[in-house]
Design an enzyme around this catalytic site. Structure first.
Site, PDB file in Angstrom:
ATOM      1  N   CYS A 159      -5.060  13.065  12.991  1.00  0.00           N
ATOM      2  CA  CYS A 159      -5.650  11.750  12.775  1.00  0.00           C
ATOM      3  C   CYS A 159      -5.557  11.006  14.090  1.00  0.00           C
ATOM      4  O   CYS A 159      -4.951  11.494  15.041  1.00  0.00           O
ATOM      5  CB  CYS A 159      -4.961  11.002  11.651  1.00  0.00           C
ATOM      6  SG  CYS A 159      -3.407  10.280  12.114  1.00  0.00           S
ATOM      7  N   LYS A 179       0.834  -1.213   0.000  1.00  0.00           N
ATOM      8  CA  LYS A 179       0.000   0.000   0.000  1.00  0.00           C
ATOM      9  C   LYS A 179       0.866   1.258   0.000  1.00  0.00           C
ATOM     10  O   LYS A 179       0.656   2.169  -0.798  1.00  0.00           O
ATOM     11  CB  LYS A 179      -0.902   0.006   1.240  1.00  0.00           C
ATOM     12  CG  LYS A 179      -1.590   1.319   1.483  1.00  0.00           C
ATOM     13  CD  LYS A 179      -2.519   1.280   2.673  1.00  0.00           C
ATOM     14  CE  LYS A 179      -1.878   1.656   3.991  1.00  0.00           C
ATOM     15  NZ  LYS A 179      -1.603   3.094   4.162  1.00  0.00           N
ATOM     16  N   ASN A 180       1.847   1.302   0.917  1.00  0.00           N
ATOM     17  CA  ASN A 180       2.604   2.541   1.085  1.00  0.00           C
ATOM     18  C   ASN A 180       3.629   2.787  -0.021  1.00  0.00           C
ATOM     19  O   ASN A 180       4.245   3.853  -0.063  1.00  0.00           O
ATOM     20  CB  ASN A 180       3.292   2.561   2.455  1.00  0.00           C
ATOM     21  CG  ASN A 180       2.294   2.830   3.574  1.00  0.00           C
ATOM     22  OD1 ASN A 180       1.127   3.107   3.317  1.00  0.00           O
ATOM     23  ND2 ASN A 180       2.769   2.753   4.812  1.00  0.00           N
ATOM     24  N   ASP A 185       4.508  20.246   7.787  1.00  0.00           N
ATOM     25  CA  ASP A 185       5.370  21.424   7.661  1.00  0.00           C
ATOM     26  C   ASP A 185       6.645  21.145   6.866  1.00  0.00           C
ATOM     27  O   ASP A 185       7.137  22.012   6.134  1.00  0.00           O
ATOM     28  CB  ASP A 185       5.723  21.962   9.060  1.00  0.00           C
ATOM     29  CG  ASP A 185       6.352  20.900   9.958  1.00  0.00           C
ATOM     30  OD1 ASP A 185       5.845  19.765   9.995  1.00  0.00           O
ATOM     31  OD2 ASP A 185       7.377  21.195  10.599  1.00  0.00           O
ATOM     32  N   ARG A 206      -8.779  -0.517   4.613  1.00  0.00           N
ATOM     33  CA  ARG A 206      -7.913   0.493   3.996  1.00  0.00           C
ATOM     34  C   ARG A 206      -6.563  -0.119   3.620  1.00  0.00           C
ATOM     35  O   ARG A 206      -5.925   0.339   2.675  1.00  0.00           O
ATOM     36  CB  ARG A 206      -7.654   1.642   4.982  1.00  0.00           C
ATOM     37  CG  ARG A 206      -8.860   2.530   5.209  1.00  0.00           C
ATOM     38  CD  ARG A 206      -8.477   3.710   6.066  1.00  0.00           C
ATOM     39  NE  ARG A 206      -7.222   4.280   5.586  1.00  0.00           N
ATOM     40  CZ  ARG A 206      -6.415   5.038   6.292  1.00  0.00           C
ATOM     41  NH1 ARG A 206      -6.716   5.351   7.527  1.00  0.00           N
ATOM     42  NH2 ARG A 206      -5.295   5.497   5.781  1.00  0.00           N
ATOM     43  N   ARG A 225      -4.678  10.535   4.568  1.00  0.00           N
ATOM     44  CA  ARG A 225      -3.639  11.561   4.657  1.00  0.00           C
ATOM     45  C   ARG A 225      -2.638  11.486   3.514  1.00  0.00           C
ATOM     46  O   ARG A 225      -2.053  12.502   3.130  1.00  0.00           O
ATOM     47  CB  ARG A 225      -2.877  11.420   5.980  1.00  0.00           C
ATOM     48  CG  ARG A 225      -3.685  11.656   7.208  1.00  0.00           C
ATOM     49  CD  ARG A 225      -2.803  11.458   8.414  1.00  0.00           C
ATOM     50  NE  ARG A 225      -1.510  12.057   8.163  1.00  0.00           N
ATOM     51  CZ  ARG A 225      -1.225  13.341   8.338  1.00  0.00           C
ATOM     52  NH1 ARG A 225      -2.112  14.159   8.813  1.00  0.00           N
ATOM     53  NH2 ARG A 225      -0.018  13.806   8.044  1.00  0.00           N
ATOM     54  N   ARG A 262       0.475  14.713  13.316  1.00  0.00           N
ATOM     55  CA  ARG A 262       0.987  14.467  11.970  1.00  0.00           C
ATOM     56  C   ARG A 262       0.988  15.709  11.066  1.00  0.00           C
ATOM     57  O   ARG A 262       0.254  15.776  10.081  1.00  0.00           O
ATOM     58  CB  ARG A 262       0.224  13.320  11.316  1.00  0.00           C
ATOM     59  CG  ARG A 262       0.375  12.042  12.091  1.00  0.00           C
ATOM     60  CD  ARG A 262      -0.324  10.883  11.467  1.00  0.00           C
ATOM     61  NE  ARG A 262       0.420  10.278  10.384  1.00  0.00           N
ATOM     62  CZ  ARG A 262       0.038   9.168   9.765  1.00  0.00           C
ATOM     63  NH1 ARG A 262      -1.053   8.561  10.115  1.00  0.00           N
ATOM     64  NH2 ARG A 262       0.756   8.658   8.788  1.00  0.00           N
ATOM     65  N   PRO A 263       1.847  16.685  11.376  1.00  0.00           N
ATOM     66  CA  PRO A 263       1.934  17.893  10.546  1.00  0.00           C
ATOM     67  C   PRO A 263       2.564  17.612   9.181  1.00  0.00           C
ATOM     68  O   PRO A 263       3.139  16.541   8.966  1.00  0.00           O
ATOM     69  CB  PRO A 263       2.844  18.818  11.369  1.00  0.00           C
ATOM     70  CG  PRO A 263       3.665  17.890  12.210  1.00  0.00           C
ATOM     71  CD  PRO A 263       2.802  16.699  12.490  1.00  0.00           C
ATOM     72  N   ASP A 323       4.594   0.805  12.154  1.00  0.00           N
ATOM     73  CA  ASP A 323       3.416   0.125  11.603  1.00  0.00           C
ATOM     74  C   ASP A 323       3.329  -1.347  12.022  1.00  0.00           C
ATOM     75  O   ASP A 323       2.374  -2.029  11.654  1.00  0.00           O
ATOM     76  CB  ASP A 323       3.408   0.232  10.066  1.00  0.00           C
ATOM     77  CG  ASP A 323       3.003   1.619   9.594  1.00  0.00           C
ATOM     78  OD1 ASP A 323       2.588   2.429  10.434  1.00  0.00           O
ATOM     79  OD2 ASP A 323       3.114   1.892   8.377  1.00  0.00           O
TER      80      ASP A 323
HETATM   81  C1  UD1 Z   1       4.271   7.050   6.567  1.00  0.00           C
HETATM   82  C2  UD1 Z   1       3.432   5.819   6.341  1.00  0.00           C
HETATM   83  C3  UD1 Z   1       2.848   5.336   7.651  1.00  0.00           C
HETATM   84  C4  UD1 Z   1       3.969   5.121   8.686  1.00  0.00           C
HETATM   85  C5  UD1 Z   1       4.840   6.373   8.793  1.00  0.00           C
HETATM   86  C6  UD1 Z   1       6.052   6.158   9.676  1.00  0.00           C
HETATM   87  C7  UD1 Z   1       2.616   6.149   4.087  1.00  0.00           C
HETATM   88  C8  UD1 Z   1       1.453   6.449   3.202  1.00  0.00           C
HETATM   89  N1  UD1 Z   1       2.374   6.169   5.413  1.00  0.00           N
HETATM   90  O1  UD1 Z   1       3.416   8.059   7.074  1.00  0.00           O
HETATM   91  O2  UD1 Z   1       2.161   4.119   7.416  1.00  0.00           O
HETATM   92  O3  UD1 Z   1       3.384   4.879   9.951  1.00  0.00           O
HETATM   93  O4  UD1 Z   1       5.313   6.760   7.492  1.00  0.00           O
HETATM   94  O5  UD1 Z   1       6.809   5.087   9.210  1.00  0.00           O
HETATM   95  O6  UD1 Z   1       3.697   5.867   3.614  1.00  0.00           O
HETATM   96  N2  UD1 Z   1       6.429  14.917  10.700  1.00  0.00           N
HETATM   97  C9  UD1 Z   1       6.572  16.256  10.955  1.00  0.00           C
HETATM   98  N3  UD1 Z   1       6.444  17.137   9.902  1.00  0.00           N
HETATM   99  C10 UD1 Z   1       6.184  16.723   8.625  1.00  0.00           C
HETATM  100  C11 UD1 Z   1       6.051  15.338   8.380  1.00  0.00           C
HETATM  101  C12 UD1 Z   1       6.172  14.461   9.449  1.00  0.00           C
HETATM  102  O7  UD1 Z   1       6.799  16.664  12.081  1.00  0.00           O
HETATM  103  O8  UD1 Z   1       6.081  17.563   7.731  1.00  0.00           O
HETATM  104  C13 UD1 Z   1       6.553  13.941  11.817  1.00  0.00           C
HETATM  105  C14 UD1 Z   1       5.267  13.161  12.080  1.00  0.00           C
HETATM  106  O9  UD1 Z   1       4.367  13.862  12.898  1.00  0.00           O
HETATM  107  C15 UD1 Z   1       5.781  11.889  12.725  1.00  0.00           C
HETATM  108  C16 UD1 Z   1       7.140  11.685  12.012  1.00  0.00           C
HETATM  109  O10 UD1 Z   1       7.472  12.944  11.436  1.00  0.00           O
HETATM  110  O11 UD1 Z   1       6.001  12.085  14.090  1.00  0.00           O
HETATM  111  C17 UD1 Z   1       7.133  10.638  10.943  1.00  0.00           C
HETATM  112  O12 UD1 Z   1       6.030  10.831  10.084  1.00  0.00           O
HETATM  113  P1  UD1 Z   1       6.073  10.493   8.536  1.00  0.00           P
HETATM  114  O13 UD1 Z   1       7.236   9.621   8.229  1.00  0.00           O
HETATM  115  O14 UD1 Z   1       5.924  11.753   7.759  1.00  0.00           O
HETATM  116  O15 UD1 Z   1       4.745   9.642   8.370  1.00  0.00           O
HETATM  117  P2  UD1 Z   1       3.893   9.579   7.054  1.00  0.00           P
HETATM  118  O16 UD1 Z   1       4.779   9.808   5.893  1.00  0.00           O
HETATM  119  O17 UD1 Z   1       2.671  10.411   7.206  1.00  0.00           O
END
Ligand code: UD1
Length: 416
Positions: free
Chosen positions: A116, A22-23, A124, A396, A92, A121-122, A304
């Site tokens: 969520c 999926k990812n 930024d 999902r 997301r 989960r920002p 995960d």
């Molecule tokens: C992806 C995976 C999800 C997995 C996660 C961590 C997909 C579609 N989803 O989610 O299944 O649980 O990686 O392995 O691939 N963060 C920030 N700012 C940002 C982005 C992230 O602070 O702009 C923080 C998040 O809040 C979190 C951490 O970084 O604490 C990691 O998140 P991230 O790797 O971005 O998760 P996703 O990509 O959303």
């Protein structure tokens, strides 16, 4: 609302084919926006999240032709560069259209994903990275409005490792002017799979799989054919299920080299695991030993898989300490497991799981995707009947899960 009824307490035996990841499929599908030529994908899992991503692209004008695990996408005529709130709020990963739209069309309007169940989960870092490449970005009425006549290569240091952030910026950089380096980039196998698909489309990317990815921008990308990698989290979920219930199961179409941390921990639990290049066999015939772990970015233990290992630890022969370092609110499965007789204490971002001899079936509620998988494992282990409510979360991310578990001898039924 659909529910799952599981009569547990029996071992799992047989063989299961693992679906596409999926990812990896989600970013690869959005990469189709980078080219006017078709992207033909195989090994695409049949999941609600994939349906949502295809629907999102279709309302932008992408033509999608889907049959079973094949999906061909053509983004020759894009009529709308908006990702509306109604779709983004259900998934997301919709944020993954931001980089490709901006890079190819110079504009994008993407709803902010919002919070969520598992935390804030920002996004930024996605925004900061695109700004570093010259985009002008404003937030208006809950939408990210991004513009850039032409993105420019830049050196971008991401202060936190972000998977979709790395993917968004890597896709955007493919069509930027000049060279982009992404430092502290995510090393997840799904990032590598996306990079390989982009390279097949003509992108110039090196360093994928390390924490420094370099992308030399090209004028345009072309069509390609690409097979999505196997799902390592689905694989790990089946392995954890067998480690918990006992049994002898072979997983085919898997990618064992993408889940070393998970396999190592399952061996520590007492399971015997043997691997070939694309199969895994797990044999478990004793009560599992407790497995303490801490989640962290790849190649460490994946967040995960945390919930599924808590389910395994519930019936282990001792106490395990599980620390979650990626998301701040990812223990919602714990209170449901307690309903089945588990003994778990939460202290901040740590769960202390005292293994019990047996779990007993009860009604429980799924709260997010991986929490649902954890409850399925607990239901398979528990004696008697477990009814899991809100299984739309499970749909999902798990392709035909009841059919696959039924083939392994589980008694599992969907109730409408
Ligand atoms: C992806 C995976 C999800 C997995 C996660 C961590 C997909 C579609 N989803 O989610 O299944 O649980 O990686 O392995 O691939 N963060 C920030 N700012 C940002 C982005 C992230 O602070 O702009 C923080 C998040 O809040 C979190 C951490 O970084 O604490 C990691 O998140 P991230 O790797 O971005 O998760 P996703 O990509 O959303």
């Amino acid at each position: 609302m659909q529910k799952l009824n599981i009569r547990g307490g029996k071992p799992l035996n047989g063989s299961v084919r693992i679906s596409g990841a999926k990812n990896a499929a989600l970013p690869i599908i959005s990469a189709s926006l980078l080219s006017a030529e078709p992207l033909a994908l195989t090994n695409v899992p049949q999941l609600n999240d994939i349906g949502t991503m295809v629907k999102l692209l279709a309302q932008m004008g992408v033509k999608a032709d889907r049959s079973a695990e094949s999906l061909t996408l053509s983004a020759a005529n894009i009529t709308d560069k908006t990702a509306p709130y109604e779709l983004v709020k259900t998934m997301r990963a919709s944020i993954l259209v931001l980089g490709p739209l901006l890079a190819r069309f110079g504009e994008a309007k993407v709803s902010l994903p919002g919070g969520c169940a598992i935390g804030a989960r920002p996004v930024d870092l996605h925004i900061k990275g695109l700004e570093a490449m010259g985009a002008s970005i404003t937030i208006e009425a809950g939408y990210i409005l991004a513009r850039a006549a032409k993105l420019k290569g830049a050196r971008i240091l991401m202060e936190t490792v972000t998977v979709t952030g790395t993917e968004n910026l890597m896709m955007a950089a493919c069509l930027a002017d000049g060279t982009t380096t992404l430092e502290n980039a995510a090393r997840e196998p799904e990032v590598v799979d996306l990079a390989l698909c982009l390279i097949a489309m003509g992108a110039k990317i090196t360093g994928h799989g390390t924490d420094k990815i370099t992308v030399v921008g090209v004028e345009k990308l072309h069509g390609a054919r690409y097979a999505v990698m196997p799902d390592r989290i689905e694989t790990g979920t089946f392995l954890a299920a067998v480690a918990a219930t006992g049994g002898d199961v072979t997983l085919t179409n898997a990618a064992p080299d993408t889940l070393d941390a998970v396999i190592d921990r399952l061996r520590e639990s007492g399971a015997t695991i043997t691997a070939t290049a694309d199969t895994l066999r797990i044999v478990a015939n004793k009560r599992p030993k407790p497995i303490s772990l801490k989640t962290a970015p790849y190649p460490a233990f994946p967040t995960d898989m945390q919930a599924q290992f808590i389910a395994l630890n519930c019936v282990a022969s001792g106490t395990a300490v599980v620390t979650e370092t990626i998301f701040e609110n990812r223990f919602m499965h714990v209170q449901e497991l307690v309903r089945l007789g588990a003994k778990i204490e939460i202290e901040g971002n740590t769960a202390i799981v005292h293994g019990v001899e047996k779990l007993t079936g009860a009604g429980v509620m799924a709260t997010d995707l991986r929490a649902s998988a954890c409850l399925v494992i607990a239901g398979l282990v528990a004696h008697g009947e477990t009814i899991i409510d809100r299984i739309y979360h499970l749909d999902r991310g798990y392709d035909h899960i009841e059919a696959k578990l039924t083939a392994l001898g589980a008694q599992i039924e969907r109730l409408n």
